[in-house]
Scaffold this active site. Structure first.
Site, PDB file in Angstrom:
ATOM      1  N   HIS A 186     -16.105  44.478  -7.737  1.00  0.00           N
ATOM      2  CA  HIS A 186     -16.171  44.104  -9.155  1.00  0.00           C
ATOM      3  C   HIS A 186     -17.500  43.470  -9.541  1.00  0.00           C
ATOM      4  O   HIS A 186     -17.971  43.663 -10.659  1.00  0.00           O
ATOM      5  CB  HIS A 186     -15.053  43.109  -9.489  1.00  0.00           C
ATOM      6  N   CYS A 207     -22.164  26.130   3.872  1.00  0.00           N
ATOM      7  CA  CYS A 207     -22.276  24.675   3.932  1.00  0.00           C
ATOM      8  C   CYS A 207     -20.874  24.139   4.232  1.00  0.00           C
ATOM      9  O   CYS A 207     -20.020  24.897   4.698  1.00  0.00           O
ATOM     10  CB  CYS A 207     -22.893  24.088   2.657  1.00  0.00           C
ATOM     11  N   GLY A 208     -20.638  22.848   4.002  1.00  0.00           N
ATOM     12  CA  GLY A 208     -19.329  22.311   4.346  1.00  0.00           C
ATOM     13  C   GLY A 208     -18.219  22.980   3.543  1.00  0.00           C
ATOM     14  O   GLY A 208     -17.192  23.381   4.088  1.00  0.00           O
ATOM     15  N   THR A 209     -18.444  23.085   2.244  1.00  0.00           N
ATOM     16  CA  THR A 209     -17.438  23.675   1.353  1.00  0.00           C
ATOM     17  C   THR A 209     -17.821  25.068   0.866  1.00  0.00           C
ATOM     18  O   THR A 209     -16.968  25.780   0.330  1.00  0.00           O
ATOM     19  CB  THR A 209     -17.287  22.801   0.096  1.00  0.00           C
ATOM     20  N   GLY A 210     -19.079  25.404   0.950  1.00  0.00           N
ATOM     21  CA  GLY A 210     -19.609  26.633   0.339  1.00  0.00           C
ATOM     22  C   GLY A 210     -19.973  26.428  -1.127  1.00  0.00           C
ATOM     23  O   GLY A 210     -20.624  27.277  -1.736  1.00  0.00           O
ATOM     24  N   ILE A 211     -19.555  25.303  -1.687  1.00  0.00           N
ATOM     25  CA  ILE A 211     -19.744  25.087  -3.136  1.00  0.00           C
ATOM     26  C   ILE A 211     -21.210  24.802  -3.466  1.00  0.00           C
ATOM     27  O   ILE A 211     -21.792  25.417  -4.367  1.00  0.00           O
ATOM     28  CB  ILE A 211     -18.832  23.943  -3.636  1.00  0.00           C
ATOM     29  N   GLY A 212     -21.812  23.870  -2.742  1.00  0.00           N
ATOM     30  CA  GLY A 212     -23.219  23.549  -3.017  1.00  0.00           C
ATOM     31  C   GLY A 212     -24.098  24.775  -2.859  1.00  0.00           C
ATOM     32  O   GLY A 212     -24.977  25.044  -3.699  1.00  0.00           O
ATOM     33  N   MET A 213     -23.870  25.520  -1.810  1.00  0.00           N
ATOM     34  CA  MET A 213     -24.658  26.735  -1.572  1.00  0.00           C
ATOM     35  C   MET A 213     -24.474  27.730  -2.716  1.00  0.00           C
ATOM     36  O   MET A 213     -25.447  28.336  -3.183  1.00  0.00           O
ATOM     37  CB  MET A 213     -24.246  27.390  -0.252  1.00  0.00           C
ATOM     38  N   ARG A 236     -17.553  50.339 -16.101  1.00  0.00           N
ATOM     39  CA  ARG A 236     -16.842  49.125 -16.541  1.00  0.00           C
ATOM     40  C   ARG A 236     -17.410  47.878 -15.866  1.00  0.00           C
ATOM     41  O   ARG A 236     -17.792  46.900 -16.501  1.00  0.00           O
ATOM     42  CB  ARG A 236     -15.353  49.295 -16.182  1.00  0.00           C
ATOM     43  N   HIS A 237     -17.532  47.931 -14.541  1.00  0.00           N
ATOM     44  CA  HIS A 237     -18.035  46.755 -13.825  1.00  0.00           C
ATOM     45  C   HIS A 237     -19.542  46.608 -13.969  1.00  0.00           C
ATOM     46  O   HIS A 237     -20.058  45.486 -14.054  1.00  0.00           O
ATOM     47  CB  HIS A 237     -17.622  46.822 -12.347  1.00  0.00           C
ATOM     48  N   ASP A 264     -26.335  24.650   6.053  1.00  0.00           N
ATOM     49  CA  ASP A 264     -26.685  23.251   6.290  1.00  0.00           C
ATOM     50  C   ASP A 264     -25.862  22.766   7.492  1.00  0.00           C
ATOM     51  O   ASP A 264     -25.198  23.560   8.178  1.00  0.00           O
ATOM     52  CB  ASP A 264     -26.486  22.401   5.020  1.00  0.00           C
ATOM     53  N   HIS A 265     -25.916  21.456   7.747  1.00  0.00           N
ATOM     54  CA  HIS A 265     -25.224  20.899   8.915  1.00  0.00           C
ATOM     55  C   HIS A 265     -23.715  21.157   8.868  1.00  0.00           C
ATOM     56  O   HIS A 265     -23.089  21.355   9.909  1.00  0.00           O
ATOM     57  CB  HIS A 265     -25.511  19.401   9.029  1.00  0.00           C
TER      58      HIS A 265
END
Ligand code: RB5
Length: 154
Positions: free
Chosen positions: A98, A65-71, A133-134, A8-9
């Site tokens: 992992h 995105c700005g934080t990467g969180i929304g994405m 395991r993983h 995003d922007h």
């Protein structure tokens, strides 16, 4: 490797750097946008990138995105996506080994291009070892994608 990328922007400038870096390293890059710093909605770019990964039209996806969180929140709603929000090199390697993460999310307002490029380099170069395991844990996560109502006990 064929890599789909979207931003995003808030992630536009960093995306441009990452696209340049990936192409210089010989990767095939599909850039789904955005194409400027004008305000847009991050899910509109998360979805096409993740769809390409799920359909096998891209090997991996990168979302900024700005934080990467929304994405990362949007991406992880899509069955088949294991999106890792990463802002350090240790996690970039660990999430491939992992979690077999197939999408990488970063925040363009959180880290600079130097660190971001190193994260992308490590994340693209690290293979999932595929150990039981993983793999077993990933399978348990995959089973969360279907049949839950949200009312279950742990
Ligand atoms: C856009 O202002 C910002 O909210 C977005 O880039 C992202 O950080 C959301 O998680």
């Amino acid at each position: 490797m064929k890599i789909a990328i979207g931003a995003d922007h808030g992630g536009f400038r960093l995306k441009e750097e990452i696209v340049r870096f990936l192409r210089e390293r010989g990767h095939e890059v599909v850039d789904v946008g955005c194409s400027s710093e004008s305000s847009v909605d991050y899910p509109d770019y998360a979805v096409p990138v993740c769809d390409m990964v799920v359909k096998g039209e891209a090997d991996r996806g990168i979302l900024i995105c700005g934080t990467g969180i929304g994405m990362s929140i949007a991406a992880n709603k899509i069955p088949g996506i294991r999106c890792a929000l990463v802002h350090d090199v240790f996690s970039a390697k660990a999430t491939r080994e992992h979690n077999d993460s197939n999408v990488l999310a970063m925040g363009g307002r959180v880290i600079g291009p130097g660190l971001a490029v190193e994260i992308v380099r490590v994340w693209t170069e690290t293979e999932f070892p595929g150990d039981e395991r993983h793999q077993n844990r990933i399978e348990k996560v995959r089973r969360l994608e279907t049949g839950r109502t949200g009312q279950e006990r742990a």
